[in-house]
Design an enzyme around this catalytic site. Structure first.
Site, PDB file in Angstrom:
ATOM      1  N   LYS A  22       0.831  -1.211   0.000  1.00 27.36           N
ATOM      2  CA  LYS A  22       0.000   0.000   0.000  1.00 27.36           C
ATOM      3  C   LYS A  22       0.867   1.263   0.000  1.00 27.36           C
ATOM      4  O   LYS A  22       0.711   2.147  -0.835  1.00 27.36           O
ATOM      5  CB  LYS A  22      -0.915   0.006   1.236  1.00 27.36           C
ATOM      6  CG  LYS A  22      -1.604   1.347   1.486  1.00 27.36           C
ATOM      7  CD  LYS A  22      -2.575   1.287   2.640  1.00 27.36           C
ATOM      8  CE  LYS A  22      -2.016   1.761   3.954  1.00 27.36           C
ATOM      9  NZ  LYS A  22      -1.742   3.194   4.069  1.00 27.36           N
ATOM     10  N   ASN A  23       1.777   1.335   0.960  1.00 24.76           N
ATOM     11  CA  ASN A  23       2.516   2.593   1.125  1.00 24.76           C
ATOM     12  C   ASN A  23       3.539   2.844   0.019  1.00 24.76           C
ATOM     13  O   ASN A  23       4.021   3.966  -0.133  1.00 24.76           O
ATOM     14  CB  ASN A  23       3.189   2.644   2.507  1.00 24.76           C
ATOM     15  CG  ASN A  23       2.176   2.917   3.608  1.00 24.76           C
ATOM     16  OD1 ASN A  23       0.991   3.102   3.319  1.00 24.76           O
ATOM     17  ND2 ASN A  23       2.624   2.934   4.847  1.00 24.76           N
ATOM     18  N   ARG A  92      -5.800  10.793   4.017  1.00 22.47           N
ATOM     19  CA  ARG A  92      -4.737  11.772   4.192  1.00 22.47           C
ATOM     20  C   ARG A  92      -3.668  11.687   3.104  1.00 22.47           C
ATOM     21  O   ARG A  92      -3.058  12.691   2.738  1.00 22.47           O
ATOM     22  CB  ARG A  92      -4.065  11.578   5.542  1.00 22.47           C
ATOM     23  CG  ARG A  92      -4.834  12.074   6.719  1.00 22.47           C
ATOM     24  CD  ARG A  92      -3.945  11.962   7.919  1.00 22.47           C
ATOM     25  NE  ARG A  92      -2.623  12.493   7.594  1.00 22.47           N
ATOM     26  CZ  ARG A  92      -2.251  13.743   7.768  1.00 22.47           C
ATOM     27  NH1 ARG A  92      -3.069  14.599   8.310  1.00 22.47           N
ATOM     28  NH2 ARG A  92      -1.039  14.138   7.413  1.00 22.47           N
ATOM     29  N   CYS A 116      -6.001  12.913  12.427  1.00 24.98           N
ATOM     30  CA  CYS A 116      -6.768  11.686  12.267  1.00 24.98           C
ATOM     31  C   CYS A 116      -6.724  10.922  13.574  1.00 24.98           C
ATOM     32  O   CYS A 116      -6.219  11.429  14.567  1.00 24.98           O
ATOM     33  CB  CYS A 116      -6.221  10.860  11.111  1.00 24.98           C
ATOM     34  SG  CYS A 116      -4.615  10.178  11.474  1.00 24.98           S
ATOM     35  N   ARG A 121      -0.982  15.069  12.971  1.00 29.17           N
ATOM     36  CA  ARG A 121      -0.471  14.934  11.610  1.00 29.17           C
ATOM     37  C   ARG A 121      -0.500  16.230  10.795  1.00 29.17           C
ATOM     38  O   ARG A 121      -1.169  16.315   9.756  1.00 29.17           O
ATOM     39  CB  ARG A 121      -1.203  13.813  10.881  1.00 29.17           C
ATOM     40  CG  ARG A 121      -1.186  12.525  11.657  1.00 29.17           C
ATOM     41  CD  ARG A 121      -1.732  11.380  10.902  1.00 29.17           C
ATOM     42  NE  ARG A 121      -0.785  10.810   9.966  1.00 29.17           N
ATOM     43  CZ  ARG A 121      -0.992   9.674   9.297  1.00 29.17           C
ATOM     44  NH1 ARG A 121      -2.100   9.018   9.446  1.00 29.17           N
ATOM     45  NH2 ARG A 121      -0.081   9.209   8.467  1.00 29.17           N
ATOM     46  N   ASP A 308       3.589   1.248  12.251  1.00 27.59           N
ATOM     47  CA  ASP A 308       2.479   0.538  11.606  1.00 27.59           C
ATOM     48  C   ASP A 308       2.378  -0.927  12.035  1.00 27.59           C
ATOM     49  O   ASP A 308       1.424  -1.606  11.667  1.00 27.59           O
ATOM     50  CB  ASP A 308       2.601   0.619  10.076  1.00 27.59           C
ATOM     51  CG  ASP A 308       2.261   2.008   9.555  1.00 27.59           C
ATOM     52  OD1 ASP A 308       1.790   2.847  10.342  1.00 27.59           O
ATOM     53  OD2 ASP A 308       2.480   2.255   8.347  1.00 27.59           O
ATOM     54  N   ARG A 402      -8.970  -0.656   3.992  1.00 24.72           N
ATOM     55  CA  ARG A 402      -8.104   0.397   3.424  1.00 24.72           C
ATOM     56  C   ARG A 402      -6.736  -0.174   3.039  1.00 24.72           C
ATOM     57  O   ARG A 402      -6.083   0.356   2.148  1.00 24.72           O
ATOM     58  CB  ARG A 402      -7.889   1.519   4.454  1.00 24.72           C
ATOM     59  CG  ARG A 402      -9.066   2.445   4.635  1.00 24.72           C
ATOM     60  CD  ARG A 402      -8.642   3.602   5.519  1.00 24.72           C
ATOM     61  NE  ARG A 402      -7.294   4.009   5.180  1.00 24.72           N
ATOM     62  CZ  ARG A 402      -6.371   4.414   6.059  1.00 24.72           C
ATOM     63  NH1 ARG A 402      -6.656   4.506   7.335  1.00 24.72           N
ATOM     64  NH2 ARG A 402      -5.164   4.746   5.660  1.00 24.72           N
TER      65      ARG A 402
HETATM   66  C1  UD1 Z   1       3.720   7.461   6.511  1.00 23.84           C
HETATM   67  C2  UD1 Z   1       2.939   6.194   6.268  1.00 23.84           C
HETATM   68  C3  UD1 Z   1       2.281   5.711   7.554  1.00 23.84           C
HETATM   69  C4  UD1 Z   1       3.342   5.544   8.632  1.00 23.84           C
HETATM   70  C5  UD1 Z   1       4.158   6.826   8.781  1.00 23.84           C
HETATM   71  C6  UD1 Z   1       5.332   6.674   9.740  1.00 23.84           C
HETATM   72  C7  UD1 Z   1       2.176   6.298   3.985  1.00 23.84           C
HETATM   73  C8  UD1 Z   1       1.048   6.487   3.044  1.00 23.84           C
HETATM   74  N1  UD1 Z   1       1.908   6.470   5.273  1.00 23.84           N
HETATM   75  O1  UD1 Z   1       2.801   8.465   6.956  1.00 23.84           O
HETATM   76  O2  UD1 Z   1       1.656   4.458   7.279  1.00 23.84           O
HETATM   77  O3  UD1 Z   1       2.714   5.255   9.859  1.00 23.84           O
HETATM   78  O4  UD1 Z   1       4.720   7.212   7.501  1.00 23.84           O
HETATM   79  O5  UD1 Z   1       6.173   5.664   9.323  1.00 23.84           O
HETATM   80  O6  UD1 Z   1       3.282   5.946   3.592  1.00 23.84           O
HETATM   81  N2  UD1 Z   1       4.877  15.360  11.040  1.00 23.84           N
HETATM   82  C9  UD1 Z   1       4.842  16.708  11.367  1.00 23.84           C
HETATM   83  N3  UD1 Z   1       4.801  17.623  10.342  1.00 23.84           N
HETATM   84  C10 UD1 Z   1       4.805  17.253   9.036  1.00 23.84           C
HETATM   85  C11 UD1 Z   1       4.843  15.879   8.705  1.00 23.84           C
HETATM   86  C12 UD1 Z   1       4.880  14.947   9.732  1.00 23.84           C
HETATM   87  O7  UD1 Z   1       4.853  17.070  12.546  1.00 23.84           O
HETATM   88  O8  UD1 Z   1       4.777  18.127   8.171  1.00 23.84           O
HETATM   89  C13 UD1 Z   1       4.893  14.343  12.121  1.00 23.84           C
HETATM   90  C14 UD1 Z   1       3.630  13.477  12.112  1.00 23.84           C
HETATM   91  O9  UD1 Z   1       2.562  14.115  12.789  1.00 23.84           O
HETATM   92  C15 UD1 Z   1       4.099  12.211  12.784  1.00 23.84           C
HETATM   93  C16 UD1 Z   1       5.567  12.103  12.319  1.00 23.84           C
HETATM   94  O10 UD1 Z   1       5.941  13.418  11.881  1.00 23.84           O
HETATM   95  O11 UD1 Z   1       4.050  12.361  14.189  1.00 23.84           O
HETATM   96  C17 UD1 Z   1       5.780  11.106  11.209  1.00 23.84           C
HETATM   97  O12 UD1 Z   1       4.976  11.430  10.113  1.00 23.84           O
HETATM   98  P1  UD1 Z   1       5.328  11.051   8.606  1.00 23.84           P
HETATM   99  O13 UD1 Z   1       6.632  10.319   8.536  1.00 23.84           O
HETATM  100  O14 UD1 Z   1       5.185  12.280   7.777  1.00 23.84           O
HETATM  101  O15 UD1 Z   1       4.152  10.032   8.258  1.00 23.84           O
HETATM  102  P2  UD1 Z   1       3.245  10.001   6.964  1.00 23.84           P
HETATM  103  O16 UD1 Z   1       4.045  10.276   5.748  1.00 23.84           O
HETATM  104  O17 UD1 Z   1       2.014  10.800   7.198  1.00 23.84           O
END
Ligand code: UD1
Length: 438
Positions: A22-23, A92, A116, A121, A308, A402
């Site tokens: 998926k990711n 998202r 979420c 996030r 995850d 999902r």
């Molecule tokens: C991706 C994965 C998700 C996984 C996560 C962490 C996909 C589609 N999703 O989510 O399954 O759980 O990586 O491995 O690949 N953060 C901020 N500001 C930002 C961006 C992130 O504060 O602009 C924080 C988030 O709130 C979270 C942390 O950084 O606490 C990690 O987030 P991130 O690595 O960005 O996760 P996703 O890309 O959303």
């Protein structure tokens, strides 16, 4: 909303193939906007999140078709630069269209994703990075929900990420593919799904160095071309199913396991005392007795233990022969399963301040009516149900769809007794559960 009924107590046995990732699929699907041509994506999982990303591609003007698990995208006619609020609210990961649409059209209008069930996030890292690439941003409404990003030319720059965010790293790469000059990302995410996005783009003609490291360099190119790409298998689905064998017991061979992406998951599962025998991408898991406890597991960015897999591991440890602890370090509210597992007889203490759960293993869990709060949490509850005595009903199971093509089919192949329930049956089961409590 669908539910899943699980009749626990069966040991798992047999052989199962792991679905596509998926990711890895989601960012690559968004990236197909960039090549202004045909992308053929093999081994694409047929799951709700993918269907949703595909719907957005169609909304943007792409022609999309399926041939079994191959997704064919023709993005030549794409012309729309607006991703609807409804799409972003539904999922998202639609935020990956921020970089992809901007990269192609120098303009995008997209809703600001809210928090979420697992955390706030925000997307501040994404937006700050885009500013450095000469992208102007403004909100189009008073509530600051809809953001409009535009630029006359994307200019490469050096970007330092405060945290190695997966989504921010992917959005920067997507935006920078056609930039003037070179973009360098420091403290980039090293997740395999970032590497997959880079591999797809490189196959399509992009110039990217350093994938899989914390320093990624993207040299802008003028054009990309048609591409055929095979997505890897899903490391989290593989980990989920392996965790199920460890919890319920059994002897299962999994095929197409992305072993190279699962070092930390395999290391932690082995600590529970199960046998994991690896032969290329074929993995046998044998679990014959209660899992050993694990003193402390911390979720971390890759290559650390993935957030995850946290909910699924918690289900394993509920049945461990001793005390274990999990420290969730990536998301703020990812312990919704604690209350649900307690309904099944689990003994778990939660310290919300430190985001740490202490799990006192019990000999057996019992069936209960529980709710899936999110995708991986739901999968964790199905695992607990497989290992419990009696019947468990996991409500709001749509969230599981999902990310899992058909979790009931897959565990059914391994001899488990579980099925999706109709609305009517769900109602009756809830009634019985309430009657039982009264
Ligand atoms: C991706 C994965 C998700 C996984 C996560 C962490 C996909 C589609 N999703 O989510 O399954 O759980 O990586 O491995 O690949 N953060 C901020 N500001 C930002 C961006 C992130 O504060 O602009 C924080 C988030 O709130 C979270 C942390 O950084 O606490 C990690 O987030 P991130 O690595 O960005 O996760 P996703 O890309 O959303």
């Amino acid at each position: 909303m669908s539910s899943i009924e699980v009749i626990g107590g069966e040991q798992l046995k047999g052989e199962l193939k792991i679905q596509g990732s998926k990711n890895a699929a989601l960012p690559v699907i968004a990236a197909t906007i960039l090549n202004k041509g045909i992308s053929v994506l093999k081994n694409c999982p047929k799951i709700l999140d993918v269907f949703h990303m595909v719907q957005i591609l169609e909304d943007l003007g792409c022609a999309v078709s399926w041939d079994d698990n191959t997704l064919i995208v023709d993005s030549r006619q794409a012309s729309v630069t607006h991703v609807s609020e409804e799409s972003v609210r539904k999922m998202r990961s639609s935020i990956l269209y921020l970089g992809a649409v901007l990269g192609r059209f120098h303009e995008v209008t997209i809703a600001y994703p809210g928090g979420c069930s697992i955390g706030a996030r925000p997307i501040n890292y994404h937006l700050n990075a885009l500013k450095k690439l000469n992208v102007t941003q403004e909100f189009l409404d008073e509530d600051e929900k809809i953001i409009h990003c535009h630029t006359d030319r994307i200019r490469g720059n050096d970007i330092f990420l405060e945290f190695p965010s997966v989504g921010a790293t992917q959005n920067i790469i997507l935006t920078a593919v056609y930039a003037e000059g070179t973009t360098r990302i420091y403290n980039a995410a090293r997740e395999p799904e970032v590497v997959e996005l880079c591999n797809y783009l490189i196959e399509a003609g992009a110039r990217i160095c350093g994938k899989g490291t914390a320093f990624i360099e993207i040299e802008g190119v003028k054009r990309l071309h048609d591409v055929e790409y095979s997505l890897p298998s899903d490391r989290i689905v593989a980990g989920t199913y392996m965790a199920a064998v460890v919890t319920a017991g059994g002897n299962v061979v999994f095929n197409d396991v992305p072993v190279g992406h699962m070092e930390s998951t395999i290391r932690i599962l082995r600590k529970t005392g199960c046998l994991i025998d690896i032969d290329g991408s074929r993995v046998r898991v044998v679990a014959r007795r209660r899992p050993n406890p694990i003193e402390l597991i911390r979720t971390q960015p890759y290559p650390g233990f993935p957030t995850d897999m946290q909910s699924q591991l918690m289900s394993v440890l509920c049945k461990a022969d001793g005390v274990s602890a999990i420290h969730e370090q990536i998301f703020e509210y990812r312990f919704h399963n604690v209350n649900e597992l307690r309904k099944m007889g689990a003994r778990i203490e939660l310290d919300n301040e430190s985001n740490k759960a202490t799990i006192y293993g019990v000999k057996s869990l019992h069936g209960a009516l529980v709710k899936a709060h999110d995708l991986r949490g739901g999968a964790g509850l199905v695992i607990a149900g497989l290992a419990a005595e009696g019947t468990t009903v996991v409500t709001e199971a749509d969230s599981i769809e999902r990310g899992y093509e058909d979790i009931c089919r897959d565990f059914g192949v391994l001899g488990a007794k579980l099925r999706y329930c109709s609305d009517n049956e769900q109602y009756m089961m809830k009634r019985h559960a309430i009657d039982a409590v009264q």
